[in-house]
Design a protein around this motif. Structure first.
Motif, mmCIF file in Angstrom:
data_model
loop_
_atom_site.group_PDB
_atom_site.id
_atom_site.type_symbol
_atom_site.label_atom_id
_atom_site.label_comp_id
_atom_site.label_asym_id
_atom_site.label_seq_id
_atom_site.Cartn_x
_atom_site.Cartn_y
_atom_site.Cartn_z
ATOM 1 N N UNK A 139 -11.026 8.051 1.515
ATOM 2 C CA UNK A 139 -9.814 8.066 2.321
ATOM 3 C C UNK A 139 -9.764 9.355 3.119
ATOM 4 N N UNK A 140 -8.896 9.405 4.122
ATOM 5 C CA UNK A 140 -8.944 10.516 5.074
ATOM 6 C C UNK A 140 -8.085 11.694 4.653
ATOM 7 N N UNK A 141 -7.239 11.499 3.654
ATOM 8 C CA UNK A 141 -6.343 12.584 3.239
ATOM 9 C C UNK A 141 -5.704 12.207 1.911
ATOM 10 N N UNK A 142 -5.041 13.160 1.300
ATOM 11 C CA UNK A 142 -4.360 12.873 0.030
ATOM 12 C C UNK A 142 -2.845 13.098 0.121
ATOM 13 N N UNK A 233 -8.510 13.767 -5.441
ATOM 14 C CA UNK A 233 -8.884 12.385 -5.072
ATOM 15 C C UNK A 233 -7.724 11.608 -4.476
ATOM 16 N N UNK A 234 -6.509 12.089 -4.682
ATOM 17 C CA UNK A 234 -5.351 11.356 -4.154
ATOM 18 C C UNK A 234 -4.881 10.254 -5.087
ATOM 19 N N UNK A 238 -5.588 5.624 -4.198
ATOM 20 C CA UNK A 238 -5.878 6.073 -2.829
ATOM 21 C C UNK A 238 -7.387 6.245 -2.620
ATOM 22 N N UNK A 239 -8.080 6.619 -3.656
ATOM 23 C CA UNK A 239 -9.519 6.885 -3.486
ATOM 24 C C UNK A 239 -10.345 5.596 -3.485
ATOM 25 N N UNK A 240 -10.017 4.665 -4.391
ATOM 26 C CA UNK A 240 -10.840 3.457 -4.537
ATOM 27 C C UNK A 240 -10.187 2.246 -3.881
ATOM 28 N N UNK A 241 -8.960 1.984 -4.334
ATOM 29 C CA UNK A 241 -8.272 0.756 -3.917
ATOM 30 C C UNK A 241 -7.877 0.803 -2.432
#
Ligand SMILES: NC(=O)c1ccc[n+]([C@@H]2O[C@H](COP(=O)([O-])OP(=O)(O)OC[C@H]3O[C@@H](n4cnc5c(N)ncnc54)[C@H](O)[C@@H]3O)[C@@H](O)[C@H]2O)c1
Length: 432
Positions: A139-142, A233-234, A238-241
């Motif tokens: 993803x582009x940000x957390x 990772x957020x 946010x990181x995977x899903x």
């Protein structure tokens, strides 16, 4: 938002880098070679590196940067497969938190940004300021300030004429693309609802009882186990899903939702991480359309990664071997891999990126990819607070979860878990 984190390279080296000739010109003038640099060379960085090198016979691995030596070793190993195109000697290999600065100053045309997402807004801003084309992993940000920074960087890149290609890989998958195009063309009538899942085992969890070794700072330990900490990772949502959430956005033609309501919690995890292990989100869209996302990372549970796009006249199932069923449940279409068409979505992504660079066509997907990331953040926030959150309100969030100018030796106690309905703890680690 503290601009310091993401508005780097304003002085010193920065000025020199910013003055660099936009590298698209270099690529056009010297079509024999496009020099690439990898920043963050773990699993995905190695993959992206191989795909970039395979996309064009005159892509040269010119520089490597990673926080840790093992990333450099990965890149050297993968680059080595391309024989004389591996041209990143020791003096163009950079280790540490400032490694990205070394790569950007090394003379590369294109950078592959593949670190944990915490660093993405910072690295993208530096790349754009340095006049480099960038492949940007998801993803582009957390956090929302990070999302806004990415949008701003994309606008800066547009002015400079430099490219940004995103890593929401399913958007490049030929079969999945066909399926979504059918939905977007209205072949199944209006979309009425979506249910997407991303239910798998935990990714790189902390080993049971694993403790920080003596002498290692919190930042270094947490970075080495970044999938376990929200500030890096957020969250697993946010990181995977984010792939599933991005496909919700795709099916909805990237129209923004109105609000999100969500549940989440931690049923199985009992380690030192500060992550929920499951989420269920409802996104409310205009015209009464709702999109539901179910995420889980638990061992010993059913795995399912499927998007179901329910339309007036049938349902589309994705990704991969996509299919369509009519309202009676009969399969009316199934994607068939086309002979001679590249089917590896990661490779397609890089093929398109480098072909566009060769053609002098500037891809800039920055704004869209930032907004797709924001959908994931909205769902996370709704689950963590237990509130119905409108996107227009959340968009104003100034909560900056990423600490600035971190050092490996810093002490960063892990933020406590959110408890929905109660005060949400600050997720920005506090310097102890
Ligand atoms: N599109 C996809 O399907 C896909 C698949 C896997 C991973 N990803 C994304 O790629 C990113 C990396 O994931 P991964 O699986 O490769 O993780 P990884 O842990 O295997 O690799 C991350 C690398 O970045 C390095 N790193 C960390 N912080 C850094 C910094 N500040 N500067 C330089 N290097 C740094 C690490 O040392 C490591 O080598 C994540 O955002 C992840 O979500 C995308």
């Amino acid at each position: 938002m503290d601009n310091n984190r993401r508005t780097l390279l304003k002085t010193g080296t920065a000025a020199t880098l910013a003055a660099a000739v936009p590298s698209i010109l270099k690529a056009q003038n010297t079509p024999d070679q496009i020099k690439i640099g990898v920043i963050g060379c773990g699993g995905r960085g190695s993959g992206a590196l191989a795909q970039a090198m395979s996309a064009d016979p005159n892509v040269i691995l010119w520089s490597i940067g990673d926080a840790f030596e093992r990333g450099i070793n990965n890149a050297v190993r993968v680059g080595g497969r391309f024989n004389e195109r591996m041209q990143a000697p020791k003096e163009r290999q950079f280790i540490g938190l400032d490694a990205y600065k070394g790569v950007l100053a090394s003379g590369v045309d294109v950078v592959l940004l593949c670190t944990p997402p915490h660093f993405r807004p910072q690295h993208l801003r530096a790349a754009v300021e340095a006049g480099k084309h960038a492949f940007v992993e998801k993803p582009m940000a957390i956090d929302i300030p990070g999302v806004k920074s990415v949008i701003e960087s994309a606008q800066m890149a547009k002015k400079k004429g430099t490219a940004i290609q995103h890593g929401f890989c399913w958007r490049y998958h030929p079969g999945t693309k066909q399926a979504y195009e059918k939905v977007l063309a209205g072949e199944l009538g209006r979309v009425v609802s979506i249910y997407g899942t991303y239910m798998l085992n935990p990714v790189a969890p902390l080993a049971n009882g694993e403790e920080k070794p003596d002498g290692m700072g919190d930042v270094e330990f947490q970075m080495r186990h970044w999938q376990n900490y929200e500030w890096l990772c957020g969250t697993a949502l946010v990181e995977q899903c984010i792939h599933t959430i991005d496909k919700v956005g795709w099916a909805m033609n990237d129209v923004a939702p109105i609000a999100a309501v969500a549940n989440g919690g931690r049923a199985q995890r009992d380690d030192q991480s500060n992550l929920f292990d499951h989420y269920d989100i409802t996104y409310e869209y205009p015209n009464g359309v709702t999109a539901h996302v179910g995420q889980r990372q638990m061992n010993g549970t059913h795995s399912d990664v499927t998007d179901r796009v329910y339309c007036e006249n049938g349902t589309m199932f994705s990704p991969g071997r996509c299919s369509i069923k009519d309202v009676s449940g009969k399969t009316t279409w199934r994607v068939r891999p086309e002979k001679g068409v590249e089917d590896n979505m990661y490779q397609v992504c890089h093929n398109e990126f480098f072909a566009a660079l060769r053609a002098g066509k500037i891809i800039n997907t920055g704004e869209y990819m930032a907004k797709s990331t924001a959908l994931g953040l909205l769902g996370r926030e709704a689950a963590h607070t237990g509130k119905r959150i409108k996107l227009e309100d959340y968009w104003k969030s100034e909560e900056d979860q990423a600490p600035d100018d971190i050092q490996f030796g810093d002490t960063f106690p892990v933020a406590s878990l959110p408890i929905p309905g109660k005060e949400r703890p600050a997720t920005k680690p506090s310097r102890g």
